[in-house]
Scaffold this active site. Structure first.
Site, PDB file in Angstrom:
ATOM      1  CG  ASP A  77      -2.244   0.606   1.014  1.00 37.20           C
ATOM      2  OD1 ASP A  77      -2.521   1.014  -0.116  1.00 37.20           O
ATOM      3  OD2 ASP A  77      -3.027   0.709   1.983  1.00 37.20           O
ATOM      4  CG  HIS A 169      -6.114   6.809   4.240  1.00 41.06           C
ATOM      5  ND1 HIS A 169      -5.318   7.569   3.437  1.00 41.06           N
ATOM      6  CD2 HIS A 169      -6.336   5.662   3.560  1.00 41.06           C
ATOM      7  CE1 HIS A 169      -5.060   6.919   2.310  1.00 41.06           C
ATOM      8  NE2 HIS A 169      -5.679   5.760   2.347  1.00 41.06           N
ATOM      9  CG  HIS A 197      -7.269   4.163  -1.047  1.00 43.85           C
ATOM     10  ND1 HIS A 197      -6.051   3.747  -0.575  1.00 43.85           N
ATOM     11  CD2 HIS A 197      -7.344   3.737  -2.323  1.00 43.85           C
ATOM     12  CE1 HIS A 197      -5.419   3.109  -1.538  1.00 43.85           C
ATOM     13  NE2 HIS A 197      -6.169   3.084  -2.614  1.00 43.85           N
ATOM     14  CB  SER A 200     -12.687   2.492   8.121  1.00 39.76           C
ATOM     15  OG  SER A 200     -11.953   1.320   7.926  1.00 39.76           O
ATOM     16  CG  ASN A 219      -7.638   0.051  -0.452  1.00 38.14           C
ATOM     17  OD1 ASN A 219      -8.052  -0.621  -1.376  1.00 38.14           O
ATOM     18  ND2 ASN A 219      -6.399   0.475  -0.375  1.00 38.14           N
ATOM     19  CB  VAL A 220     -11.705  -1.986   4.884  1.00 40.25           C
ATOM     20  CG1 VAL A 220     -11.969  -2.051   6.381  1.00 40.25           C
ATOM     21  CG2 VAL A 220     -12.952  -1.472   4.171  1.00 40.25           C
ATOM     22  CB  THR A 222      -9.730   2.591  10.456  1.00 39.62           C
ATOM     23  OG1 THR A 222      -8.722   3.398   9.842  1.00 39.62           O
ATOM     24  CG2 THR A 222     -10.014   3.102  11.855  1.00 39.62           C
TER      25      THR A 222
HETATM   26  P1  13P Z   1      -9.283   3.133   6.349  1.00 38.24           P
HETATM   27  O1  13P Z   1      -8.225   2.919   7.403  1.00 38.24           O
HETATM   28  O2  13P Z   1      -9.963   4.444   6.497  1.00 38.24           O
HETATM   29  O3  13P Z   1     -10.219   1.991   6.251  1.00 38.24           O
HETATM   30  O4  13P Z   1      -8.509   3.229   4.951  1.00 38.24           O
HETATM   31  C1  13P Z   1      -7.836   2.086   4.476  1.00 38.24           C
HETATM   32  C2  13P Z   1      -7.113   2.365   3.226  1.00 38.24           C
HETATM   33  O5  13P Z   1      -7.549   3.114   2.385  1.00 38.24           O
HETATM   34  C3  13P Z   1      -5.829   1.665   3.027  1.00 38.24           C
HETATM   35  O6  13P Z   1      -5.189   2.087   1.875  1.00 38.24           O
END
Ligand code: 13P
Length: 270
Positions: A77, A169, A197, A200, A219-220, A222
Site C-alpha cells: 500500500d 483514511h 480508499h 472505514s 480498501n479497509v 481502520t
Molecule cells: P481506512 O483505514 O480508512 O479503512 O482506509 C484504508 C485504506 O484506504 C488503506 O489504503
C-alpha cells in the site's frame, strides 16, 4: 492461490462488484482475511502498509496467498520509495500503490511509469488525507479532477486509479459526503478499474452506490484494527488462565474474518 491484481479487478468490474482489499499487520489478520474470502468464495487483496514492510512479513503474506483456496494478491500500500516498491515485487507482491498524489503532477506520472516497469501498479490522483496506520479525524483533501485523471492514466499505464471524492483514511471528522457526480465523471473518462480508499466509516449504502458507479476495489483498514483491538481486550482476561495464546490468536483471526465477511457481502451484492 496467488492471483494477478488486474485479473481480480477485471473480474470484479465485469460483475459490477468490487474486490475487498484489507490491511494485514500480522498473520492472525491475514488468516482472518483469507478465511472470510474463502467462506464467500471470492478473491481478495492483502495490503501491507509501508511502515510494517519487512522482508519476512511480506514473504509470509505471499505464502498465505499461495496456500489460499481462493485467489489472493498481496499489494504494497502507499509508497513512493523506489527501493521498497522494487523489493515488494521481488518478494512476490502482485501490485503496489505508487502513491505520488502529493508530488507535482509530472513527478507522480514519472513515479507510476517507473513502477509500472516493475509490475502492476495502482496510482493515486487527488489527496486522500489521513494517516494510513493510525486513525485521526480528518477532513477530505483535494478531489480528483476527471480530465486530469484521464490524461494521467493514459500517460502512466496504471492498472488501477485511487480516487479522492471526499474519502479519507482513518476517521471522518464530519459525516462523509462523497462527490458522486465527480465519481461518474471520472468513470466516464477512465478505462482502468477505480479504487476507493478510506472505506472505514462509510455506510453500506455509500459502498453500494460507489460500486454501482464504477468502484472496483475498496480498501479497509481502520475498522479491522478497531475490531482486532476490541476482541483482544475482551479476550485477555479469558486467555490469561493457561496462558492460552492459541485462543487469543484464534479470537483475533475470527474477529477480523467477521468484519471482512460482512464487507464482502456488500461488495458482492450485485
Ligand atoms: P481506512 O483505514 O480508512 O479503512 O482506509 C484504508 C485504506 O484506504 C488503506 O489504503
Amino acid at each position: 492461490m496467488k492471483a494477478r491484481f488486474s485479473e481480480l479487478l477485471g473480474a470484479a468490474q465485469a460483475q459490477n462488484a468490487a474486490v475487498g482489499a484489507f490491511t494485514a499487520y500480522n498473520l492472525e489478520t491475514a488468516i482472518g482475511v483469507v478465511r472470510a474470502a474463502a467462506r464467500r468464495k471470492r478473491g481478495v487483496i492483502l495490503l501491507v502498509s509501508e511502515r510494517s514492510f519487512d522482508d519476512v512479513f511480506v514473504g509470509a503474506l505471499v505464502a498465505v496467498a499461495e496456500r489460499a483456496s481462493v485467489p489472493v494478491c498481496v499489494q504494497l500500500d502507499h509508497s513512493v520509495v523506489h527501493r521498497t516498491i522494487e523489493q515488494a515485487f521481488e518478494l512476490g507482491a502482485g501490485a503496489v500503490l505508487a502513491a505520488g498524489s502529493k508530488l507535482p503532477f509530472e513527478h507522480n506520472v514519472a513515479l507510476v511509469q517507473w513502477a509500472a516497469g516493475h509490475g502492476e501498479v495502482e496510482a493515486e490522483l487527488g489527496g486522500i488525507e489521513g494517516d494510513e496506520d493510525i486513525a485521526t479525524a480528518v477532513a477530505a483533501g483535494a478531489l480528483t479532477d476527471p480530465e486530469e485523471a484521464a490524461d494521467f492514466v493514459r500517460q502512466t499505464g496504471a492498472a488501477c486509479l485511487a480516487v479522492s471524492i471526499g474519502n479519507v483514511h482513518g476517521t471522518y471528522r464530519e459525516p462523509p459526503e462523497l462527490d458522486w457526480a465527480r465519481l461518474e465523471a471520472i468513470r466516464e473518462r477512465v478505462d482502468v478499474p477505480l479504487s476507493l480508499h478510506g472505506a472505514s466509516g462509510l455506510t453500506d449504502d455509500h459502498l453500494r452506490r460507489a460500486i454501482s458507479l464504477g468502484i472496483a476495489k475498496v480498501n479497509v483498514n481502520t475498522e479491522l484494527r478497531e475490531q482486532y483491538l476490541r476482541t483482544t481486550e475482551l479476550a485477555l482476561d479469558r486467555v490469561r488462565e493457561g496462558a492460552n495464546v492459541l485462543a487469543l490468536n484464534s479470537a483475533q483471526s475470527e474477529a477480523v474474518a467477521a468484519v471482512v465477511e460482512a464487507k464482502l457481502a456488500v461488495y458482492d451484492g450485485y
